[in-house]
Write a protein that holds these residues in place. Structure first.
Motif, mmCIF file in Angstrom:
data_model
loop_
_atom_site.group_PDB
_atom_site.id
_atom_site.type_symbol
_atom_site.label_atom_id
_atom_site.label_comp_id
_atom_site.label_asym_id
_atom_site.label_seq_id
_atom_site.Cartn_x
_atom_site.Cartn_y
_atom_site.Cartn_z
ATOM 1 N N GLY A 66 -28.422 -0.059 -12.356
ATOM 2 C CA GLY A 66 -28.136 1.343 -12.079
ATOM 3 C C GLY A 66 -28.776 1.806 -10.782
ATOM 4 O O GLY A 66 -28.182 2.577 -10.023
ATOM 5 N N GLU A 110 -40.233 1.097 -8.074
ATOM 6 C CA GLU A 110 -40.043 0.163 -9.187
ATOM 7 C C GLU A 110 -41.389 -0.110 -9.840
ATOM 8 O O GLU A 110 -42.362 -0.462 -9.178
ATOM 9 C CB GLU A 110 -39.413 -1.145 -8.679
ATOM 10 N N SER A 144 -23.822 -4.973 -18.259
ATOM 11 C CA SER A 144 -24.344 -4.826 -16.887
ATOM 12 C C SER A 144 -23.274 -4.500 -15.854
ATOM 13 O O SER A 144 -23.502 -3.693 -14.952
ATOM 14 C CB SER A 144 -25.119 -6.081 -16.474
#
Ligand SMILES: Cc1cc2nc3c(=O)[nH]c(=O)nc-3n(C[C@H](O)[C@H](O)[C@H](O)COP(=O)(O)OP(=O)(O)OC[C@H]3O[C@@H](n4cnc5c(N)ncnc54)[C@H](O)[C@@H]3O)c2cc1C
Length: 511
Positions: A19, A38, A493
């Motif tokens: 995403g 992240e 995914s």
């Protein structure tokens, strides 16, 4: 706490999974400056990836579990969530299916009174599926899957020849009148050494087209700034806009406040609602009651057949075939379920992993027996159920300032019936292929988690508008698996990626 020295970005993307990366691509293409935060670190590549310690279940530093607790029969227990640059794509199996056209208009029998509705159609997503397949260099074979949706472009690559037990599974399927077809795979046949450490391991030779291999270096080359090891702990809202993104460096504990004009939240279907709730943003949203609710994860089980002889003597990769003959129900069985899902090959875990995970006295014989196994995975579409989801738990915040989060999930009777129906057919295939008996292992992970911040048309029953903008906050979007109104019957995914690219481009076009 630092903050003033940080430059202001056009967009901040939280999370480097499907995403996050695909949305970032749309933003960068539009000329925006993008910072990606992240939580996890980089997964180094070396022969060690294929060793016992390479499996993600045995590498705790790729998993954080301090914040998450799952309700079980015996109370609350820690629940791990994979965190690394590229997200779980690093360890995924690479199966890259498109949803079917009809997945976007699920039957009443499946959705019940959940109010789930897809505000987009397959045809709107189709161009993005094609682009993502190009980016991930998906190898597949068109025209064989009996439920295959329309495609405007051929697969960019051809699948590798059938190997190990696959021809036997194909033959058995055909003998039963079924139509086996090739799983579209994110594996580069020119590099792949056809080993069996694919699902659950990082690829040491980068033959798996995960995000860290295939996309993140390109995004950085295009100007994106990536900061690994940064846990986003709060999104600060003022006047209906996100003004600040607070993050904590996992190595130093230093807090930083980032500022940007737009925020794309893509922390995964568990962490995204956690962060929204921790930031109390649901209060801005007319669809507040769905934030964190309707968690789906597929009702999956692996069935292994035990054969008289070793099934894969040359240790070749063989996650290759799938069956969609029962995707839209099984006419041969009573039950009236209009959608079931997918059956696909799954490799027996490497013997090294079994030896490492089980006590020696069990592990050694189990590892020998393993050679005579081959398996099928049943991926059953599950229902969106309000009681399943993520909420904030009691207790003190963790060292990053995030309050504890609790996950509650129970399958419905229909979920279990759909899985049983697929397993019945999987057993038939394995027995026809020569299995003496079968054993079933129910999957209990949240590896296919979706649905916790769903999109929709109805502002009271969806937290995101059709463009995945968070209602009530004009500069916040969600682009991970949270956005799914229903889970579909295939691995998620590629659909997450296609939708994120769609949304990234929409944000980019809005400027
Ligand atoms: C072993 C395994 C095998 C799988 N096999 C397949 C397969 O074959 N095919 C398939 O389609 N799917 C497969 N999946 C599922 C697939 O990997 C997921 O559906 C997909 O990665 C989810 O994408 P996402 O964008 O929703 O979130 P994720 O990919 O989970 O990305 C979320 C990212 O956000 C980061 N993050 C979380 N919280 C924070 C925070 N507070 N601050 C900063 N960053 C944060 C996480 O570290 C993570 O990198 C598999 C999963 C696993 C675990």
């Amino acid at each position: 706490m630092s903050g003033s020295a940080e430059p202001r970005y056009d967009a901040i993307v939280v999370g480097s999974g499907f995403g996050g990366c695909l949305a970032a691509l749309g933003l960068i293409e539009a000329g925006m400056s993008v910072l990606m935060l992240e939580r996890g670190g980089r997964v180094e590549r070396s022969a060690a990836n294929w060793g016992d310690e390479g499996a993600f279940v045995l590498t705790p530093h790729y998993t954080h579990e301090s914040d998450y607790q799952l309700r079980s029969r015996r109370g609350w227990k820690p629940q791990g969530i994979t965190a690394c640059v590229g997200g779980p794509s690093i360890f995924y199996g690479g199966a890259s299916f498109r949803f079917r056209e009809a997945d976007f208009s699920p039957p009443r029998e499946l959705i019940g009174d959940s109010g789930a509705e897809w505000p987009i159609s397959y045809s709107e997503l189709e161009p993005f599926y094609s682009q993502v397949e190009e980016l991930l260099h998906i190898a597949g074979e068109a025209g064989v899957d009996p439920t295959e949706p329309f495609r405007s472009r051929p697969f960019p690559a051809k699948p590798m020849p059938l190997a190990g037990p696959s021809p036997r599974i194909e033959e058995a399927g055909r003998a039963l009148g079924l139509r086996p077809f090739r799983i579209p795979m994110a594996i580069d046949g020119a590099i792949c050494r056809s080993c069996t450490t694919c699902d659950a391991f990082a690829c040491a030779v980068s033959a798996k087209n995960d995000l860290a291999t295939r996309l993140i270096p390109a995004l950085i080359g295009m100007g994106m700034e990536l900061r690994p090891g940064m846990v986003v702990s709060r999104l600060g809202e003022h006047g209906g806009r996100i003004g600040t993104v607070e993050a904590v460096d996992t190595a130093t504990g230093e807090h930083t406040i980032f500022r940007s004009d737009r925020v794309v939240l893509a922390a995964g279907a568990i962490a995204t609602p956690h962060l929204l709730l921790a930031s109390r943003l649901e209060r801005q949203n007319p669809g507040a009651e769905v934030v964190g609710r309707y968690l789906m994860r597929h009702c999956n089980a692996m069935m292994y057949g035990f054969f008289p002889r070793p099934t894969n003597p040359r240790d070749e990769h063989h996650k290759q075939l799938a069956f969609h003959d029962f995707y839209f129900g099984d006419e041969g069985r009573p039950g009236g379920l209009e959608k079931l899902g997918n059956i696909q090959q799954v490799m027996a875990p490497p013997t090294s992993l079994i030896r490492a995970m089980l006590p020696a006295v069990v592990g050694r014989p189990a590892a020998v027996l393993l050679r005579n196994l081959t398996g099928l995975l049943a991926v059953a579409e599950d229902q969106p159920r309000h009681g399943n989801g993520v909420t904030l738990g009691p207790g003190s915040p963790d060292r990053f300032g995030l309050p504890p989060a609790r996950i509650e999930h129970q399958y419905t009777r229909r979920d279990l019936a759909a899985r049983r129906a697929l397993l019945t057919r999987a057993r038939e295939i394995l027995r026809r292929a020569g299995a003496l008996f079968t054993v079933t292992y129910n999957v209990t992970t949240f590896s296919h988690a979706v649905g916790t911040v769903r999109m929709g048309e109805d502002p009271r029953r969806s937290a995101l508008d059709p463009d995945c903008r968070f209602r009530g906050i004009s500069n916040l979007w969600v682009t991970d698996g949270s956005v799914f109104p229903t889970s579909g019957g295939v691995n998620p995914s590629l659909t997450i990626a296609a939708n994120a690219l769609r949304v990234g481009r929409l944000i980019g076009a809005e400027g």
